[in-house]
Design a protein around this motif. Structure first.
Motif, PDB file in Angstrom:
ATOM      1  N   GLU A   1      11.420   7.822   1.677  1.00 42.79           N
ATOM      2  CA  GLU A   1      12.595   8.005   2.539  1.00 42.79           C
ATOM      3  C   GLU A   1      12.544   7.087   3.762  1.00 42.79           C
ATOM      4  O   GLU A   1      13.528   6.451   4.122  1.00 42.79           O
ATOM      5  N   GLN A   2      11.367   7.035   4.393  1.00 49.76           N
ATOM      6  CA  GLN A   2      11.228   6.191   5.576  1.00 49.76           C
ATOM      7  C   GLN A   2      11.482   4.736   5.236  1.00 49.76           C
ATOM      8  O   GLN A   2      12.181   4.026   5.948  1.00 49.76           O
ATOM      9  N   MET A   3      10.892   4.295   4.127  1.00 54.59           N
ATOM     10  CA  MET A   3      11.031   2.888   3.755  1.00 54.59           C
ATOM     11  C   MET A   3      12.486   2.559   3.423  1.00 54.59           C
ATOM     12  O   MET A   3      12.987   1.511   3.799  1.00 54.59           O
ATOM     13  N   GLN A   4      13.155   3.471   2.731  1.00 55.74           N
ATOM     14  CA  GLN A   4      14.544   3.190   2.364  1.00 55.74           C
ATOM     15  C   GLN A   4      15.454   3.160   3.577  1.00 55.74           C
ATOM     16  O   GLN A   4      16.477   2.504   3.581  1.00 55.74           O
ATOM     17  N   SER A   5      15.074   3.883   4.639  1.00 51.11           N
ATOM     18  CA  SER A   5      15.921   3.902   5.826  1.00 51.11           C
ATOM     19  C   SER A   5      15.633   2.698   6.735  1.00 51.11           C
ATOM     20  O   SER A   5      16.381   2.420   7.652  1.00 51.11           O
TER      21      SER A   5
ATOM     22  N   LEU B   1       0.853  -1.209   0.000  1.00 56.12           N
ATOM     23  CA  LEU B   1       0.000   0.000   0.000  1.00 56.12           C
ATOM     24  C   LEU B   1       0.878   1.245   0.000  1.00 56.12           C
ATOM     25  O   LEU B   1       0.629   2.201  -0.728  1.00 56.12           O
ATOM     26  N   LEU B   2       1.941   1.197   0.818  1.00 58.11           N
ATOM     27  CA  LEU B   2       2.842   2.349   0.901  1.00 58.11           C
ATOM     28  C   LEU B   2       3.632   2.526  -0.394  1.00 58.11           C
ATOM     29  O   LEU B   2       3.813   3.639  -0.873  1.00 58.11           O
ATOM     30  N   ARG B   3       4.097   1.404  -0.961  1.00 53.63           N
ATOM     31  CA  ARG B   3       4.861   1.493  -2.218  1.00 53.63           C
ATOM     32  C   ARG B   3       4.018   2.120  -3.324  1.00 53.63           C
ATOM     33  O   ARG B   3       4.514   2.874  -4.150  1.00 53.63           O
ATOM     34  N   GLU B   4       2.695   1.829  -3.302  1.00 52.58           N
ATOM     35  CA  GLU B   4       1.820   2.464  -4.308  1.00 52.58           C
ATOM     36  C   GLU B   4       1.833   3.981  -4.136  1.00 52.58           C
ATOM     37  O   GLU B   4       1.842   4.723  -5.104  1.00 52.58           O
ATOM     38  N   GLU B   5       1.841   4.436  -2.872  1.00 51.78           N
ATOM     39  CA  GLU B   5       1.852   5.889  -2.615  1.00 51.78           C
ATOM     40  C   GLU B   5       3.147   6.538  -3.097  1.00 51.78           C
ATOM     41  O   GLU B   5       3.149   7.702  -3.478  1.00 51.78           O
TER      42      GLU B   5
ATOM     43  N   SER C   1       3.697   8.361  -6.608  1.00 51.43           N
ATOM     44  CA  SER C   1       3.336   9.748  -6.930  1.00 51.43           C
ATOM     45  C   SER C   1       4.478  10.670  -6.494  1.00 51.43           C
ATOM     46  O   SER C   1       5.245  10.334  -5.600  1.00 51.43           O
ATOM     47  N   ASP C   2       4.545  11.841  -7.124  1.00 55.34           N
ATOM     48  CA  ASP C   2       5.638  12.766  -6.859  1.00 55.34           C
ATOM     49  C   ASP C   2       5.348  13.702  -5.686  1.00 55.34           C
ATOM     50  O   ASP C   2       6.067  14.658  -5.443  1.00 55.34           O
ATOM     51  N   SER C   3       4.290  13.415  -4.923  1.00 57.49           N
ATOM     52  CA  SER C   3       3.850  14.312  -3.852  1.00 57.49           C
ATOM     53  C   SER C   3       4.839  14.326  -2.682  1.00 57.49           C
ATOM     54  O   SER C   3       5.697  13.444  -2.561  1.00 57.49           O
ATOM     55  N   GLU C   4       4.673  15.297  -1.792  1.00 57.73           N
ATOM     56  CA  GLU C   4       5.490  15.372  -0.574  1.00 57.73           C
ATOM     57  C   GLU C   4       5.310  14.094   0.244  1.00 57.73           C
ATOM     58  O   GLU C   4       6.259  13.533   0.788  1.00 57.73           O
ATOM     59  N   LEU C   5       4.049  13.640   0.324  1.00 57.21           N
ATOM     60  CA  LEU C   5       3.750  12.428   1.093  1.00 57.21           C
ATOM     61  C   LEU C   5       4.493  11.228   0.493  1.00 57.21           C
ATOM     62  O   LEU C   5       5.132  10.458   1.212  1.00 57.21           O
TER      63      LEU C   5
ATOM     64  N   GLU D   1      -0.299   7.613  11.688  1.00 58.86           N
ATOM     65  CA  GLU D   1      -1.517   8.238  11.151  1.00 58.86           C
ATOM     66  C   GLU D   1      -1.703   7.910   9.662  1.00 58.86           C
ATOM     67  O   GLU D   1      -2.805   7.606   9.220  1.00 58.86           O
ATOM     68  N   ILE D   2      -0.594   7.945   8.923  1.00 52.80           N
ATOM     69  CA  ILE D   2      -0.652   7.672   7.476  1.00 52.80           C
ATOM     70  C   ILE D   2      -1.075   6.228   7.240  1.00 52.80           C
ATOM     71  O   ILE D   2      -1.976   5.931   6.460  1.00 52.80           O
ATOM     72  N   ILE D   3      -0.432   5.340   7.988  1.00 52.61           N
ATOM     73  CA  ILE D   3      -0.701   3.919   7.748  1.00 52.61           C
ATOM     74  C   ILE D   3      -2.130   3.559   8.186  1.00 52.61           C
ATOM     75  O   ILE D   3      -2.829   2.802   7.522  1.00 52.61           O
TER      76      ILE D   3
END
Ligand code: ADP
Length: 218
Positions: free
Chosen positions: A52-56, A35-39, A42-46, A63-65
């Motif tokens: 970045e979070q996933m790569q780290s 679900l997060l990878r789909e987000e 997009s080129d959005s800030e979100l 809240e997002i999840i």
């Protein structure tokens, strides 16, 4: 069909076992990582923040999840049993999830702990490749789960891909995150009497068999 939660360190086989359950019992498979990878497409800030979070190897903000998850389990294909692969990842998410369940009039179901040795998990991660179309997971270094043709999906006949975070460095961080944040969930669910411990170091078929035994006594 009862809903299922998997608690497991990275590469314990959550995705593979979820696919086996989906193929056999037609349950809906929800991977919060997907679900997060789909987000992130997009080129959005979100999208950038999530990437970045996933790569780290850190967790994405609760809240997002929770927002993504609530929308997903409210869909009709979740009415007859769904599998949560990658959620909850901490006790806060587990508590918030129970409120969502109450709101949507759904049950918690089973919580399966996939128990796996760290070195094996690392080997699985470093060699992991998957199909962008059907989600099947393979490992280029392990005979049991190698694709028939190098780098090609057995089912879809298209090129397999490697995830950005499937490297040794991010793996260490993901494992640490698991111990710090996710492991406390084991006691949380044990106390509720819904946790089943499934040994997951010995390959996908025995792991799947142990899960079926809990679900159907087979
Ligand atoms: P793995 O379990 O192999 O680490 P996932 O695809 O489940 O792979 O997760 C990849 C990344 O996505 C995690 O390292 C984390 O950054 C993010 N993520 C997935 N699920 C959640 C969640 N429930 N809460 C916060 N972050 C999550």
């Amino acid at each position: 069909m009862k809903n299922i939660i998997f608690i497991a360190p990275p590469a314990a086989g959550k995705g593979t076992i979820s696919n086996m359950l989906t193929d056999t019992y037609h349950m809906t498979h929800i991977s919060t990582g997907d679900l997060l990878r789909e987000e992130t497409s997009s080129d959005s800030e979100l999208g950038k923040y999530i990437k970045e979070q996933m790569q780290s190897g850190a967790l994405v903000n609760d809240e997002i999840i929770l927002d993504l998850l609530k929308k997903r389990i409210a869909k009709d294909d979740c009415n007859d049993g769904y599998i949560l692969d990658g959620f909850p990842r901490n006790v806060e998410q587990a508590i918030a999830y129970e409120n969502i369940l109450k709101e949507l009039n759904k049950d918690l179901g089973y919580v399966f702990l996939l128990d796996v040795d760290k070195e094996l998990a690392k080997k699985r991660i470093v060699g992991r490749i998957s199909c962008p179309q059907c989600g099947a997971v393979y490992n280029e270094y392990m005979e049991e789960t190698k694709p028939k043709k190098d780098g090609i999906c057995d089912k879809c006949n298209i090129s397999l891909v490697k995830r950005d975070d499937d490297n040794e460095e991010t793996f260490e961080k993901r494992f640490t995150t698991y111990f710090e944040k996710t492991e406390p969930l084991i006691n949380y669910y044990k106390e509720k009497g819904v946790l089943y411990n499934i040994p997951a170091s010995c390959g996908k078929d025995p792991t799947f068999a142990a899960i079926k035994k809990v679900m159907f006594g087979e």
